[in-house]
Scaffold this active site. Structure first.
Site, mmCIF file in Angstrom:
data_model
loop_
_atom_site.group_PDB
_atom_site.id
_atom_site.type_symbol
_atom_site.label_atom_id
_atom_site.label_comp_id
_atom_site.label_asym_id
_atom_site.label_seq_id
_atom_site.Cartn_x
_atom_site.Cartn_y
_atom_site.Cartn_z
ATOM 1 N N HIS A 1 0.863 -1.179 0.000
ATOM 2 C CA HIS A 1 0.000 0.000 0.000
ATOM 3 C C HIS A 1 0.898 1.227 0.000
ATOM 4 C CE1 HIS A 1 0.951 -0.652 4.245
ATOM 5 N NE2 HIS A 1 0.533 0.572 4.522
ATOM 6 N N HIS B 1 1.207 3.916 2.032
ATOM 7 C CA HIS B 1 1.640 4.665 3.198
ATOM 8 C C HIS B 1 3.154 4.863 3.134
ATOM 9 C CE1 HIS B 1 -2.111 3.700 5.872
ATOM 10 N NE2 HIS B 1 -2.332 4.634 4.963
ATOM 11 N N ASP C 1 5.745 4.691 5.011
ATOM 12 C CA ASP C 1 6.745 3.763 5.538
ATOM 13 C C ASP C 1 6.877 2.501 4.685
ATOM 14 O OD1 ASP C 1 4.100 3.315 6.557
ATOM 15 O OD2 ASP C 1 4.890 1.862 7.981
ATOM 16 N N HIS C 2 6.108 2.415 3.609
ATOM 17 C CA HIS C 2 6.196 1.269 2.708
ATOM 18 C C HIS C 2 6.661 1.643 1.300
ATOM 19 C CE1 HIS C 2 4.139 -1.714 5.389
ATOM 20 N NE2 HIS C 2 3.788 -0.581 5.958
ATOM 21 N N HIS D 1 -6.739 -3.058 5.945
ATOM 22 C CA HIS D 1 -6.000 -1.917 6.458
ATOM 23 C C HIS D 1 -6.770 -0.654 6.102
ATOM 24 C CE1 HIS D 1 -2.639 0.020 8.242
ATOM 25 N NE2 HIS D 1 -2.170 0.561 7.131
ATOM 26 N N ASP E 1 0.596 -4.297 6.085
ATOM 27 C CA ASP E 1 -0.161 -3.867 7.266
ATOM 28 C C ASP E 1 -1.592 -4.382 7.161
ATOM 29 O OD1 ASP E 1 2.149 -2.514 7.726
ATOM 30 O OD2 ASP E 1 1.276 -0.498 7.631
ATOM 31 N N HIS F 1 6.849 -5.169 11.450
ATOM 32 C CA HIS F 1 6.197 -3.854 11.595
ATOM 33 C C HIS F 1 6.040 -3.525 13.076
ATOM 34 C CE1 HIS F 1 3.307 -0.539 10.741
ATOM 35 N NE2 HIS F 1 3.991 -0.489 9.593
#
Length: 308
Positions: free
Chosen positions: A61, A63, A65-66, A139, A210, A268
């Site tokens: 996805h 976000h 941090d990915h 998520h 996530d 994570h």
């Protein structure tokens, strides 16, 4: 065929000195597949000696941090004179957003970058001996997980039995192992089922990104050799896990137990736990009898065949 997993980033949204944001590299017999590319992934790849010769990137996805490591990784590949095309797989509907990220900071790779959207249940890639499928997750974003699923392998060839039946050593052995009957000099026909055992399962690796615990991940992880599952929180923050669409370590363990997975990697990990993951391990192990571990950044594990 080897399968080796290097955990490049095992932390949550906020990086720490010990844990980088999410990224996992899978090397399957030379095919190098990158799952998520959190900030600093290129440095982690240098730090842990994986190199940059990857062919496919699977984004769970969008976000930060990915995905925020993607522009820097592409630029480093460009500086290293990469010529081979790179394929990026993202949840369907996120293609234009990831394309903008590819060109962030006026980055224009000189090698081809192809972006493909995938829906849950679809195969992102299909190779001769395995495929990578998108898995529906739960998520607070347009998100998928991924399952690397190998084809079944041929059954074991019983050479001793073949010789007892009069099959001469040589090409007829190969024909039988390939599932084809052979005729002997005396006219006798030997069939594959007489000398070849049942097909043997390949390996399955599931990466959730996530997610809250969900039945679709459980189904994808059935009998998985390695399940890499979101375990952002321990029991002390269960309500927060539900609110933010993450999982606790115990929930990940319960899902792994229901799926009858072989091994469970908890990733994570929220920065609020510092370097102490003892509660994560204890709580997951109360729910799951298989092997549970919280990988450190840079940790590498092999995924053997089920019978090994």
């Amino acid at each position: 065929m080897s399968m080796r997993v290097t955990f490049l980033g095992t932390g949550g949204s906020v990086p720490t000195t010990e844990r980088n944001p999410s990224s996992v590299l899978v090397n399957r017999d030379g095919d190098r597949l990158l799952f998520d590319v959190g900030e600093g992934t290129q440095r982690q790849m240098m730090r842990f000696g994986t190199g940059f010769t990857i062919s496919d990137v699977f984004v769970s996805h969008l976000h930060g941090d990915h995905v925020l490591g993607l522009p820097g990784l592409l630029q480093t590949m460009d500086f290293n004179d990469r010529e081979a095309a790179l394929s990026l797989y993202v949840p369907a509907g996120a293609e234009s957003d990831i394309e903008e990220l590819v060109h962030a900071a006026d980055t224009h790779p000189s090698f081809p970058v192809h972006v493909y959207g995938v829906c849950p249940g679809e195969a992102a890639i299909v190779r001769d001996e395995y495929e990578v499928r998108a898995v529906r997750t739960d998520h607070d974003a347009n998100a998928v997980g991924y399952a690397l699923v190998e084809d079944d392998r041929k059954g074991r060839f019983d050479r001793e039995r073949a010789e007892e039946l009069g099959v001469p050593v040589g090409p007829k052995f190969s024909r039988l192992h390939e599932g084809k009957p052979v005729e002997l000099d005396d006219g006798t026909v030997v069939r594959p089922e007489q000398v070849v055992g049942d097909a043997r399962p390949g390996r399955t690796l599931v990466y959730t990104g996530d997610t809250r615990p969900t039945e679709t991940v459980e189904a994808a992880a059935e009998d998985a050799d390695l399940l890499i599952h979101d375990a952002t929180f321990a029991d002390d923050w269960t309500d927060r896990a539900t609110e933010t669409a993450h999982s606790t370590a115990r929930q990940a363990g319960e899902l792994a137990a229901r799926a009858d997975a072989e091994r469970l990697a908890l990733t994570h990990i929220s920065s609020r736990y510092g370097g102490d993951v003892s509660d994560h391990l204890a709580e997951a192990r109360e729910a799951f009898d298989g092997e549970v571990f919280v990988p450190d950044d840079g940790e590498t594990v092999d995924v053997p065949y089920p019978e090994a």
